[in-house]
Enzyme design. Structure first.
Site, PDB file in Angstrom:
ATOM      1  CG  ASP A  19      -1.747   1.213   1.392  1.00 26.94           C
ATOM      2  OD1 ASP A  19      -1.989   1.883   0.363  1.00 26.94           O
ATOM      3  OD2 ASP A  19      -2.184   1.499   2.518  1.00 26.94           O
ATOM      4  CG  ASN A  21      -3.250   5.343  -1.141  1.00 22.59           C
ATOM      5  OD1 ASN A  21      -3.179   4.203  -0.670  1.00 22.59           O
ATOM      6  ND2 ASN A  21      -4.239   5.726  -1.928  1.00 22.59           N
ATOM      7  CG  ASP A  23      -6.084   2.866   0.339  1.00 24.29           C
ATOM      8  OD1 ASP A  23      -5.101   2.100   0.464  1.00 24.29           O
ATOM      9  OD2 ASP A  23      -6.681   3.014  -0.747  1.00 24.29           O
ATOM     10  CG  ASP A  27      -1.313   1.616  -3.744  1.00 24.32           C
ATOM     11  OD1 ASP A  27      -0.090   1.584  -3.996  1.00 24.32           O
ATOM     12  OD2 ASP A  27      -1.783   2.098  -2.690  1.00 24.32           O
ATOM     13  CG  ASP A 197      -9.945 -16.449 -14.133  1.00 25.25           C
ATOM     14  OD1 ASP A 197      -9.194 -16.768 -13.202  1.00 25.25           O
ATOM     15  OD2 ASP A 197     -11.190 -16.430 -14.035  1.00 25.25           O
ATOM     16  CG  ASP A 319      -7.448 -19.161  -6.932  1.00 23.90           C
ATOM     17  OD1 ASP A 319      -7.931 -18.144  -6.410  1.00 23.90           O
ATOM     18  OD2 ASP A 319      -7.461 -19.382  -8.161  1.00 23.90           O
TER      19      ASP A 319
HETATM   20  O1  TEU Z   1      -9.908 -19.733 -10.373  1.00 23.01           O
HETATM   21  C1  TEU Z   1     -10.573 -20.820 -10.896  1.00 23.01           C
HETATM   22  C2  TEU Z   1     -10.667 -22.074 -10.077  1.00 23.01           C
HETATM   23  O2  TEU Z   1     -11.208 -23.012 -10.565  1.00 23.01           O
HETATM   24  C3  TEU Z   1     -10.189 -22.234  -8.717  1.00 23.01           C
HETATM   25  O3  TEU Z   1      -8.865 -22.169  -8.491  1.00 23.01           O
HETATM   26  C4  TEU Z   1     -11.075 -21.421  -7.823  1.00 23.01           C
HETATM   27  O4  TEU Z   1     -10.382 -20.414  -7.195  1.00 23.01           O
HETATM   28  C5  TEU Z   1     -11.728 -22.229  -6.770  1.00 23.01           C
HETATM   29  O5  TEU Z   1     -10.797 -22.561  -5.831  1.00 23.01           O
HETATM   30  C6  TEU Z   1     -12.473 -23.416  -7.289  1.00 23.01           C
HETATM   31  O6  TEU Z   1     -12.871 -24.202  -6.228  1.00 23.01           O
HETATM   32  C7  TEU Z   1      -9.903 -18.534 -11.060  1.00 23.01           C
HETATM   33  C8  TEU Z   1      -9.207 -17.467 -10.248  1.00 23.01           C
HETATM   34  O7  TEU Z   1      -7.863 -17.813 -10.063  1.00 23.01           O
HETATM   35  C9  TEU Z   1      -9.960 -17.285  -8.960  1.00 23.01           C
HETATM   36  O8  TEU Z   1      -9.318 -16.405  -8.081  1.00 23.01           O
HETATM   37  C10 TEU Z   1     -11.347 -16.795  -9.311  1.00 23.01           C
HETATM   38  O9  TEU Z   1     -12.128 -16.746  -8.159  1.00 23.01           O
HETATM   39  C11 TEU Z   1     -12.019 -17.694 -10.331  1.00 23.01           C
HETATM   40  O10 TEU Z   1     -11.190 -18.074 -11.405  1.00 23.01           O
HETATM   41  C12 TEU Z   1     -13.186 -16.966 -10.946  1.00 23.01           C
HETATM   42  O11 TEU Z   1     -12.719 -15.927 -11.764  1.00 23.01           O
HETATM   43 CA    CA Z   2      -3.571   2.011  -1.312  1.00 23.95          CA
END
Ligand code: TEU
Ligand code: CA
Length: 538
Positions: A19, A21, A23, A27, A197, A319
């Site tokens: 961060d 600034n 908040d 960023d 993604d 994730d």
């Molecule tokens: O993740 C897709 C995904 O299938 C998984 O890793 C998910 O996070 C979850 O654990 C399924 O059980 C991608 C992104 O990396 C994740 O952060 C997003 O939430 C998701 O797509 C949706 O955009």
């Molecule tokens: Ca910030």
């Protein structure tokens, strides 16, 4: 050789990196101020998790405008400056391309729900079945159903993820045109490529009921279908004009499916993130974990090393829970952290380091679900509550699997909030262990995890065999993993002891590295020891 076969890529989760600034939210100026850190790690590219405007239903994975920057993170000018400042340090920028769905706050969705052309069919809209039930029986990734009623339109829309993430409908050709436009927008600004993604889910062949499955009923209607491959080839044509790079996040892929997505000559992606090695400590779904068995993990890594010529190598991301408590040992934090670094940086493929991994950050120390932000965890908590799972057990499951484990702020030093923010409170709890797990301390300690990462990054740059060499496994027992990398006359063996007890391996050679202080190697490994050997006369 392509740059991405030589590079180490570093993932930044912008909200939690730095961060600038006060908040409490990371960023882009904060990232710029930390580029020297990444240069020291010899990072060749940064993958930025989403920085676009977003109502943060899923922290940026719900995009409301693909051609701008979330004001919480800065401005387009800040982004241009980041691209430039990174370039001055030899670092490329990869954006996160989230095109399976948009936020329901996106202008396209707002217009689609009002049937304003040409947006009417940008999403999957459907009415209830004749008996009044949901349009089909599919279930979503976050453990709940995947249809949401929209009063404005008077229909349901499909969302494979959170209900604020509406799936885009690629049957409508205009959608792909929009995406191509988004690619050009960022490539013209100088980004080097994209992390895509859930890219193998784009095309849904029909909205018919799926075969009932324990999780993700309906999967056969959208997993890696031929039309998704067509879409990827079309995107590749745009990307090629810029020599851009892509890595696809591809759920549930087999090596065969992965080869079809990123094999040489396929003209689709350059590599994929596969999940199999991340699933070897679970039953069916990620919330049902069992103990980690190293042997199954090694076998899985071997399979992917053999079956794919080149792929993305990772042990952590935003994730997944952190790797040391998961595949290593809290009790042998330093040793196992270095051992996992050794694995990551000596397998064949492009290694991805996730922020904080390079200093051995571990899972969060939260006390209860009210401290958790992750939309997935909250959804799972609701799901388990509906099934009357007692609170203590719910928390146990969530604490072990929550994505917030990897999302706590980066621990830079032992000042307030670990140097992440000047605010009283960061957006997500800082792990109290920052007093002894932080970058500043590790910079001064030659034996730190951080210095080990740096050391291995340098070794990897110096030794072509570690980047290009082929992969041959020698031993994979219930706790020992030994493999060889070979390139021309060069041959290097890596031996890893995934256990708290000493172990023996058959390999000998001249010691190049050990995560212990030792002079030579006689085949005996200490607990969580990792050695790299130069093979003599092979
Ligand atoms: O993740 C897709 C995904 O299938 C998984 O890793 C998910 O996070 C979850 O654990 C399924 O059980 C991608 C992104 O990396 C994740 O952060 C997003 O939430 C998701 O797509 C949706 O955009
Ligand atoms: Ca910030």
């Amino acid at each position: 050789m392509e740059w991405w076969k030589d590079a180490i890529i570093y993932q930044i989760y912008p909200r939690s990196f730095q961060d600038s600034n006060g908040d409490g939210i990371g960023d882009i100026p904060g990232i710029i101020s930390r580029l020297d850190h990444l240069q020291e790690l010899e990072v060749g590219a940064i993958w930025l998790s989403p920085v676009y405007p977003s109502p943060n239903g899923d922290n940026g994975y719900d995009i409301s405008d693909y051609k701008n920057i979330n004001p919480e993170y800065g401005t387009l000018e800040d982004m241009d400056r980041l691209i430039l400042e990174a370039k001055r340090r030899g670092i490329r920028i990869l954006m996160d391309l989230v095109i399976n769905h948009t936020s329901t706050k996106h202008e396209w969705f707002e217009k689609s729900r009002r049937r304003i052309e040409p947006y009417t069919d940008y999403y999957y809209w459907a009415s209830a079945k004749p008996d009044g039930s949901l349009p089909n029986n599919w279930t979503g990734f976050f453990g709940e159903d995947c249809w949401q009623w929209d009063d404005v339109r008077g229909e349901y829309y499909l969302h494979l993820f959170a209900k604020t993430q509406a799936d885009l409908n690629y049957h409508c050709p205009k959608v792909l045109d929009e995406v191509k436009d988004v690619l050009r927008f960022w490539l013209d600004r100088g980004v080097a490529g994209f992390r895509c993604d859930v890219i193998n889910l784009l095309w849904k062949d029909s909205l018919e009921d799926g075969e009932n499955r324990l999780a993700l009923t309906g999967l056969e209607h959208y997993l890696s279908l031929p039309e998704t491959h067509d879409i990827l080839r079309q995107l590749r044509r745009v990307l090629d004009g810029y020599k851009a790079f892509t890595v696809g996040e591809t759920v549930f892929v087999t090596p065969e499916m992965a080869r079809d997505l990123c094999g040489e000559g396929r003209q689709e992606l350059n590599m994929v993130f596969s999940f199999e090695h991340m699933e070897c400590d679970q039953h069916f779904v990620k919330w049902l974990k069992h103990d980690f068995h190293p042997k199954a993990f090694f076998k899985c890594l071997i399979k992917w090393q053999k079956e794919l010529f080149w792929n993305a190598i990772y042990l952590e991301n935003h994730d997944q829970p952190r790797s040391i408590p998961r595949f290593g040992s809290d009790g042998w934090w330093r040793e196992s952290g270095k051992l996992l670094a050794t694995l990551l940086l000596t397998l064949r493929g492009t290694p991805f380091i996730y922020q904080g991994q390079e200093i051995g950050m571990v899972d969060f120390d939260f006390d209860g679900v009210d401290q958790v932000n992750d939309v997935e965890s909250r959804s799972v908590d609701r799901f388990l509550t509906a099934y009357h799972v007692p609170e203590a057990l719910r928390w146990k499951i969530i604490a072990r699997t929550s994505r917030d484990n990897a999302r706590t702020p980066m621990q830079w030093d032992d000042g307030p909030n670990a140097g992440f923010t000047m605010a009283d409170k960061a957006w997500l709890g800082v792990n109290r262990n920052y007093h002894f797990v932080n970058l500043a301390d590790q910079e001064n300690d030659p034996d730190s995890i951080w210095n080990w990462y740096k050391n291995l990054a340098k070794l990897r740059r110096e030794r072509e065999v570690l980047r290009r060499g082929d992969f041959l496994w020698l031993e994979a027992t219930h706790r020992v993993f030994v493999y060889r990398r070979r390139w021309g006359a060069e041959s290097v063996t890596v031996a890893l002891n995934f256990s708290d007890r000493p172990a023996r391996v058959g390999s000998r050679g001249t010691l190049l590295r050990s995560n212990y202080h030792r002079d030579g190697f006689d085949g005996r490994l200490l607990p969580w020891e990792a050695v790299i050997l130069e093979d003599n006369g092979i």
